[in-house]
Scaffold this active site. Sequence first.
Site, PDB file in Angstrom:
ATOM      1  N   CYS A  54       0.866  -1.174   0.000  1.00 42.95           N
ATOM      2  CA  CYS A  54       0.000   0.000   0.000  1.00 42.95           C
ATOM      3  C   CYS A  54       0.905   1.227   0.000  1.00 42.95           C
ATOM      4  CB  CYS A  54      -0.896  -0.013   1.241  1.00 42.95           C
ATOM      5  SG  CYS A  54      -1.853   1.491   1.517  1.00 42.95           S
ATOM      6  N   CYS A  89      -0.860   3.758  -6.772  1.00 41.71           N
ATOM      7  CA  CYS A  89      -1.693   3.054  -5.796  1.00 41.71           C
ATOM      8  C   CYS A  89      -1.815   1.619  -6.283  1.00 41.71           C
ATOM      9  CB  CYS A  89      -3.074   3.711  -5.698  1.00 41.71           C
ATOM     10  SG  CYS A  89      -4.275   2.786  -4.693  1.00 41.71           S
TER      11      CYS A  89
END
Length: 262
Positions: free
Chosen positions: A73, A183
């Site tokens: 992440c 992302c």
Amino acid sequence: MNTNPIGIFDSGLGGLSVWKDIQKLLPNEEFYYLADSRNAPYGDKSPEEILRLSIKNTEFLLNLNCKLIVVACNTATTNAIGYLREHYAVPFIGIEPAIKPAALHTKTGKVGVLATKGTLGSTLFHHTARNHAAGITIIDQIGTGLVPLIEEGKATSETTRKLLIKYLTPMLDAGVDQIVLGCTHYPFLMPLLKELLPANINVLDCGLAVARQTQKVLEEKQLLNSSPNPGLSHFYTNKSPDILKKMLKQLNAQGEAKFVDF
């Protein structure tokens, strides 16, 4: 040989794109993937909340005897990995937007970055851009709303398409020839991106680089599993596992998806 598993956590299902690249490179390893979908997205949370969630995820994976943890992440990496490395004994692999290769390959001198608010506002992002993209114009865009849509299994929906057109248009108008997906959820947008972007635009994510770094660290610390047998993968989510199962099917992934209340 070390047969302990590799742990991977993300704010949700996006890190499956990273798991796929690591598992392809290291097929003999066992994996535990942890999707904190109940708290997705991390990108609009405070640094303190992101750190708290990252600690919780880390300790869950350590209780499964993971020998290395991939923070799959971008937002958690930028806000928590320093603390995690200081306070836990296992190695941590983080995620960093692929700005360096984008800067190296651009011919127009203009690079687009699509990422969360938490990543684009982080010190690490600005440090990476300053070190690797000097003289390059970066057109960054917060991908508001994209992560929840992907978490709902709507990566190719009309709503997602409209948002992507809105976010990509300023980049294309500026003349970018490289677009960085900042992302780990965003690689699941590739079907739409291929449809919406001109053929000359190169789209980059960090999955392969993370896989190679994971292999390198395991080799350096003599933690590789050299068993000739394929490793198992286990997938946990704290939300309904139905969409996780659907995404695993899309990836042709072998492994059971389970709900865990964490």
